[in-house]
Scaffold this active site. Structure first.
Site, PDB file in Angstrom:
ATOM      1  N   HIS A  78      19.977  -3.528  34.540  1.00  0.00           N
ATOM      2  CA  HIS A  78      19.076  -3.053  33.481  1.00  0.00           C
ATOM      3  C   HIS A  78      19.517  -1.660  33.062  1.00  0.00           C
ATOM      4  N   GLU A 126      23.614  -7.934  42.548  1.00  0.00           N
ATOM      5  CA  GLU A 126      24.917  -7.839  43.221  1.00  0.00           C
ATOM      6  C   GLU A 126      24.910  -8.594  44.549  1.00  0.00           C
ATOM      7  N   LEU A 157      17.595   9.953  52.020  1.00  0.00           N
ATOM      8  CA  LEU A 157      17.448   8.683  52.731  1.00  0.00           C
ATOM      9  C   LEU A 157      18.235   8.663  54.040  1.00  0.00           C
ATOM     10  N   ALA A 198      19.469   5.359  46.051  1.00  0.00           N
ATOM     11  CA  ALA A 198      20.692   4.650  46.461  1.00  0.00           C
ATOM     12  C   ALA A 198      21.924   5.325  45.889  1.00  0.00           C
ATOM     13  N   TYR A 233      28.907   6.087  53.706  1.00  0.00           N
ATOM     14  CA  TYR A 233      27.767   6.807  53.132  1.00  0.00           C
ATOM     15  C   TYR A 233      26.859   5.842  52.354  1.00  0.00           C
ATOM     16  N   TYR A 247      28.286  -1.797  48.724  1.00  0.00           N
ATOM     17  CA  TYR A 247      26.945  -1.615  48.142  1.00  0.00           C
ATOM     18  C   TYR A 247      26.116  -2.889  48.286  1.00  0.00           C
ATOM     19  N   LYS A 263      22.698  -3.780  50.393  1.00  0.00           N
ATOM     20  CA  LYS A 263      21.462  -4.267  49.751  1.00  0.00           C
ATOM     21  C   LYS A 263      20.982  -5.564  50.416  1.00  0.00           C
ATOM     22  N   ASP A 271      15.681   4.464  36.894  1.00  0.00           N
ATOM     23  CA  ASP A 271      14.448   3.701  37.132  1.00  0.00           C
ATOM     24  C   ASP A 271      13.322   4.605  37.620  1.00  0.00           C
ATOM     25  N   SER A 313      19.131  -6.123  44.430  1.00  0.00           N
ATOM     26  CA  SER A 313      20.069  -6.192  43.297  1.00  0.00           C
ATOM     27  C   SER A 313      20.696  -7.573  43.159  1.00  0.00           C
ATOM     28  N   GLY A 343      16.521   9.217  39.254  1.00  0.00           N
ATOM     29  CA  GLY A 343      17.422   8.223  38.661  1.00  0.00           C
ATOM     30  C   GLY A 343      16.824   7.579  37.414  1.00  0.00           C
ATOM     31  N   SER A 365      24.284   4.046  43.990  1.00  0.00           N
ATOM     32  CA  SER A 365      24.109   2.757  43.317  1.00  0.00           C
ATOM     33  C   SER A 365      25.344   2.286  42.550  1.00  0.00           C
TER      34      SER A 365
HETATM   35  P1  NAP Z   1      20.475   5.653  39.733  1.00  0.00           P
HETATM   36  O1  NAP Z   1      20.210   6.054  38.320  1.00  0.00           O
HETATM   37  O2  NAP Z   1      21.851   5.716  40.274  1.00  0.00           O
HETATM   38  O3  NAP Z   1      19.501   6.563  40.640  1.00  0.00           O
HETATM   39  C1  NAP Z   1      19.657   6.596  42.035  1.00  0.00           C
HETATM   40  C2  NAP Z   1      18.657   7.574  42.605  1.00  0.00           C
HETATM   41  O4  NAP Z   1      18.849   7.628  44.030  1.00  0.00           O
HETATM   42  C3  NAP Z   1      18.830   9.023  42.105  1.00  0.00           C
HETATM   43  O5  NAP Z   1      17.565   9.618  42.019  1.00  0.00           O
HETATM   44  C4  NAP Z   1      19.639   9.657  43.228  1.00  0.00           C
HETATM   45  O6  NAP Z   1      19.474  11.061  43.314  1.00  0.00           O
HETATM   46  C5  NAP Z   1      18.983   8.990  44.422  1.00  0.00           C
HETATM   47  N1  NAP Z   1      19.794   9.038  45.639  1.00  0.00           N
HETATM   48  C6  NAP Z   1      21.116   8.806  45.790  1.00  0.00           C
HETATM   49  N2  NAP Z   1      21.469   8.969  47.077  1.00  0.00           N
HETATM   50  C7  NAP Z   1      20.349   9.326  47.746  1.00  0.00           C
HETATM   51  C8  NAP Z   1      20.077   9.657  49.086  1.00  0.00           C
HETATM   52  N3  NAP Z   1      21.020   9.674  50.004  1.00  0.00           N
HETATM   53  N4  NAP Z   1      18.813   9.995  49.424  1.00  0.00           N
HETATM   54  C9  NAP Z   1      17.818  10.018  48.491  1.00  0.00           C
HETATM   55  N5  NAP Z   1      18.016   9.715  47.205  1.00  0.00           N
HETATM   56  C10 NAP Z   1      19.268   9.369  46.835  1.00  0.00           C
HETATM   57  O7  NAP Z   1      19.940   4.173  40.000  1.00  0.00           O
HETATM   58  P2  NAP Z   1      18.951   3.274  39.107  1.00  0.00           P
HETATM   59  O8  NAP Z   1      19.752   2.562  38.091  1.00  0.00           O
HETATM   60  O9  NAP Z   1      17.782   4.065  38.718  1.00  0.00           O
HETATM   61  O10 NAP Z   1      18.530   2.174  40.180  1.00  0.00           O
HETATM   62  C11 NAP Z   1      17.402   2.351  41.021  1.00  0.00           C
HETATM   63  C12 NAP Z   1      17.550   1.459  42.245  1.00  0.00           C
HETATM   64  O11 NAP Z   1      17.653   0.109  41.846  1.00  0.00           O
HETATM   65  C13 NAP Z   1      18.774   1.728  43.092  1.00  0.00           C
HETATM   66  O12 NAP Z   1      18.430   1.458  44.435  1.00  0.00           O
HETATM   67  C14 NAP Z   1      19.777   0.706  42.613  1.00  0.00           C
HETATM   68  O13 NAP Z   1      20.703   0.422  43.643  1.00  0.00           O
HETATM   69  C15 NAP Z   1      18.857  -0.450  42.328  1.00  0.00           C
HETATM   70  N6  NAP Z   1      19.278  -1.391  41.288  1.00  0.00           N
HETATM   71  C16 NAP Z   1      19.644  -0.941  40.062  1.00  0.00           C
HETATM   72  C17 NAP Z   1      19.958  -1.852  39.068  1.00  0.00           C
HETATM   73  C18 NAP Z   1      20.326  -1.402  37.679  1.00  0.00           C
HETATM   74  O14 NAP Z   1      20.873  -2.224  36.926  1.00  0.00           O
HETATM   75  N7  NAP Z   1      20.014  -0.167  37.289  1.00  0.00           N
HETATM   76  C19 NAP Z   1      19.888  -3.232  39.343  1.00  0.00           C
HETATM   77  C20 NAP Z   1      19.495  -3.640  40.604  1.00  0.00           C
HETATM   78  C21 NAP Z   1      19.172  -2.718  41.565  1.00  0.00           C
HETATM   79  P3  NAP Z   1      20.399  12.072  42.422  1.00  0.00           P
HETATM   80  O15 NAP Z   1      19.777  12.070  41.047  1.00  0.00           O
HETATM   81  O16 NAP Z   1      20.252  13.348  43.161  1.00  0.00           O
HETATM   82  O17 NAP Z   1      21.786  11.509  42.436  1.00  0.00           O
HETATM   83  O1  F7E Z   2      29.820  -2.671  35.930  1.00  0.00           O
HETATM   84  C1  F7E Z   2      33.002  -3.825  34.542  1.00  0.00           C
HETATM   85  C2  F7E Z   2      32.854  -3.829  36.049  1.00  0.00           C
HETATM   86  O2  F7E Z   2      29.329  -0.451  36.944  1.00  0.00           O
HETATM   87  C3  F7E Z   2      29.560  -3.839  35.190  1.00  0.00           C
HETATM   88  C4  F7E Z   2      24.528  -1.089  39.222  1.00  0.00           C
HETATM   89  O3  F7E Z   2      23.354  -0.614  38.627  1.00  0.00           O
HETATM   90  O4  F7E Z   2      24.162  -3.273  38.323  1.00  0.00           O
HETATM   91  C5  F7E Z   2      25.094  -2.214  38.375  1.00  0.00           C
HETATM   92  O5  F7E Z   2      26.302  -2.645  38.957  1.00  0.00           O
HETATM   93  C6  F7E Z   2      30.857  -4.595  34.955  1.00  0.00           C
HETATM   94  C7  F7E Z   2      31.704  -4.804  36.215  1.00  0.00           C
HETATM   95  O6  F7E Z   2      27.544  -2.245  36.858  1.00  0.00           O
HETATM   96  C8  F7E Z   2      34.378  -0.612  33.562  1.00  0.00           C
HETATM   97  O7  F7E Z   2      34.065  -4.241  36.674  1.00  0.00           O
HETATM   98  C9  F7E Z   2      34.782  -2.702  33.174  1.00  0.00           C
HETATM   99  O8  F7E Z   2      32.184  -6.120  36.224  1.00  0.00           O
HETATM  100  O9  F7E Z   2      28.171  -1.132  34.787  1.00  0.00           O
HETATM  101  P1  F7E Z   2      28.719  -1.511  36.089  1.00  0.00           P
HETATM  102  P2  F7E Z   2      27.511  -3.231  38.104  1.00  0.00           P
HETATM  103  O10 F7E Z   2      28.720  -3.124  38.946  1.00  0.00           O
HETATM  104  O11 F7E Z   2      27.166  -4.580  37.576  1.00  0.00           O
HETATM  105  C10 F7E Z   2      23.810  -3.845  39.587  1.00  0.00           C
HETATM  106  C11 F7E Z   2      22.788  -4.914  39.354  1.00  0.00           C
HETATM  107  C12 F7E Z   2      23.423  -2.836  40.600  1.00  0.00           C
HETATM  108  O12 F7E Z   2      22.627  -3.105  41.480  1.00  0.00           O
HETATM  109  C13 F7E Z   2      24.216  -1.580  40.627  1.00  0.00           C
HETATM  110  O13 F7E Z   2      23.484  -0.565  41.304  1.00  0.00           O
HETATM  111  O14 F7E Z   2      31.664  -3.820  34.067  1.00  0.00           O
HETATM  112  N1  F7E Z   2      33.722  -2.665  33.996  1.00  0.00           N
HETATM  113  N2  F7E Z   2      35.210  -1.468  32.897  1.00  0.00           N
HETATM  114  C14 F7E Z   2      33.437  -1.386  34.262  1.00  0.00           C
HETATM  115  N3  F7E Z   2      32.455  -0.815  35.001  1.00  0.00           N
HETATM  116  C15 F7E Z   2      32.414   0.542  35.061  1.00  0.00           C
HETATM  117  N4  F7E Z   2      31.431   1.137  35.762  1.00  0.00           N
HETATM  118  N5  F7E Z   2      33.318   1.328  34.398  1.00  0.00           N
HETATM  119  C16 F7E Z   2      34.326   0.803  33.628  1.00  0.00           C
HETATM  120  O15 F7E Z   2      35.138   1.524  33.071  1.00  0.00           O
END
Ligand code: NAP
Ligand code: F7E
Length: 342
Positions: free
Chosen positions: A191, A139, A67, A90, A103, A161, A165, A16, A137, A14, A92
């Site tokens: 991020h 969230e 997982l 996740a 799931y 989700y 978390k 991160d 998160s 992913g 995610s």
């Molecule tokens: P991401 O790009 O969606 O990457 C998710 C990773 O989890 C991918 O490697 C994915 O594999 C793997 N995965 C999904 N389902 C799985 C399963 N069942 N078993 C094992 N691995 C699995 O997420 P990210 O943005 O890097 O975020 C990393 C973590 O931080 C996640 O837990 C996310 O929920 C959390 N988080 C993210 C943010 C953010 O803003 N990015 C903020 C807060 C928390 P594949 O590549 O095969 O799909």
């Molecule tokens: O949505 C709005 C949507 O999907 C941000 C994940 O990494 O951060 C992420 O979750 C906002 C929401 O991120 C579209 O309704 C509008 O208000 O980019 P997002 P998220 O839901 O904040 C948290 C911290 C995590 O932990 C999560 O794993 O944008 N929005 N129009 C849209 N969002 C999407 N995806 N697509 C649209 O077309």
């Protein structure tokens, strides 16, 4: 000679996972990652740091697992014998978690419990400490109870989700208190980066914008433009994960920028940067709305700053522009390759 530190990462493919792997390799770790079997290659984000395991210099190793499969997680832990585990895996995507709640909760909530249980047994049997990072998160704050949100702000999750978390967060606290595990929760606010998944709103916008600039696309469909997020740069945030596991005692930390911006503001900065007006290109599609929305997130990272010296290095404006630049450059590169110039 000191043995090299070994880390295990779930979610290594992913956004991160890839940045964290780079950071740990730079710090001379041996890095092990769990990947899912897929019918297509799914290692794009880490291909540049991967070396064939037969190569003596290889320090990044991949293991098939999931997982949702506790037996395999235990086996990998026994084989790898890591001193640090980063649980980043996740489903995610918040919107998708409404479509696929069982799931999502299995992978995010139960998946965390499976790892904690495996560590508990391994540590008890071997006496070797395994430090654990849980990817929490913003969230979890959902319908926010306090502005800005900090470590003590009550959770109010608004999606399957986020509920999962919250479960994973409290299990992590519970295993720390019950079994004396060195287990930390990072409560990370959104991020982003050029490696952000293409269906999250920031990347969806910058990718579409690049295609618009190159004349390959005329419009982009989005949902709610009014929600506000605290957006930082992913590379900064993986540094905070590592720092948490280097402290004297385990704890929970908010990681954020303490600034919030709406989707509209993101559009303003991105489109203005290339001298376009987003109102001419952005269309509404209700399919991108969520059954319950998180309207406002803004995090207070004072504890992370005070205790670990962590601070973000990239501003909102810089983040948007670096993502736009990266998507335009990626398109130019793929065009050149298609034309045989590269
Ligand atoms: P991401 O790009 O969606 O990457 C998710 C990773 O989890 C991918 O490697 C994915 O594999 C793997 N995965 C999904 N389902 C799985 C399963 N069942 N078993 C094992 N691995 C699995 O997420 P990210 O943005 O890097 O975020 C990393 C973590 O931080 C996640 O837990 C996310 O929920 C959390 N988080 C993210 C943010 C953010 O803003 N990015 C903020 C807060 C928390 P594949 O590549 O095969 O799909
Ligand atoms: O949505 C709005 C949507 O999907 C941000 C994940 O990494 O951060 C992420 O979750 C906002 C929401 O991120 C579209 O309704 C509008 O208000 O980019 P997002 P998220 O839901 O904040 C948290 C911290 C995590 O932990 C999560 O794993 O944008 N929005 N129009 C849209 N969002 C999407 N995806 N697509 C649209 O077309």
């Amino acid at each position: 000679m000191n043995e090299r530190k070994r880390a295990l990462i779930t979610g290594i493919t992913g956004q991160d996972g890839s940045y964290l792997s780079e950071l740990l390799l730079d710090k001379d770790y041996e890095v092990h990652g769990i990947i899912r079997r897929s019918s297509c290659f799914n290692t794009d984000r880490i291909d540049h740091i991967y070396k064939d395991p037969h190569n003596e210099e290889a320090r990044l190793f991949l293991h098939y697992g999931d997982l949702t499969d506790g037996t395999t997680l235990r086996r990998i832990l026994e084989e790898v014998k890591p001193i640090e585990i980063y649980n980043l895996g996740a489903q995610s995507h918040v919107r998708v978690s409404f479509d696929s709640p069982e799931y999502t909760v299995d992978a995010v909530g139960m998946g965390t419990l499976r790892i904690l249980e495996a560590i508990r047994d391994y540590q008890h049997r071997t006496g070797i400490e395994v430090r654990f990072y849980q990817a929490g998160s913003s969230e979890m704050f959902g319908k926010v109870q306090e502005v800005p949100q900090k470590e003590t702000t009550p959770f109010y999750p608004r999606s399957p989700y986020a509920c999962a978390k919250v479960y994973a967060h409290w299990q992590t606290v519970n295993y720390r208190e019950s079994y004396d595990l060195f287990a930390c929760n990072g409560i990370l606010f959104n991020h982003e980066s050029p490696r952000r998944g293409e269906t999250f709103v920031t990347r969806k916008i910058t990718r579409a914008l690049a295609r618009i600039v190159k004349g390959m696309q005329k419009e982009v469909y989005l949902g709610n433009l009014d929600s506000k997020r605290d957006w930082g740069y992913a590379k900064d945030y993986v540094r905070a994960m590592w720092l948490m596991l280097q402290q004297d005692a385990p704890d929970d930390y908010v990681v954020a920028t303490n600034e919030t911006h709406s989707i509209r503001e993101f559009l303003d900065v991105a489109f203005n940067y290339v001298n376009l007006d987003w109102h001419d290109y952005v269309k509404f599609d209700e399919r991108y709305l969520r059954p319950a929305e998180v309207e406002l997130l803004i995090g207070d990272p004072s504890k992370a700053k005070q205790k670990m010296g962590w601070e973000p290095s990239v501003t909102f404006d810089q983040l948007v522009k670096l993502m736009v630049d990266a998507d335009i450059q990626a398109l130019e590169k793929s065009k050149k390759i298609a034309q045989g110039f590269d």
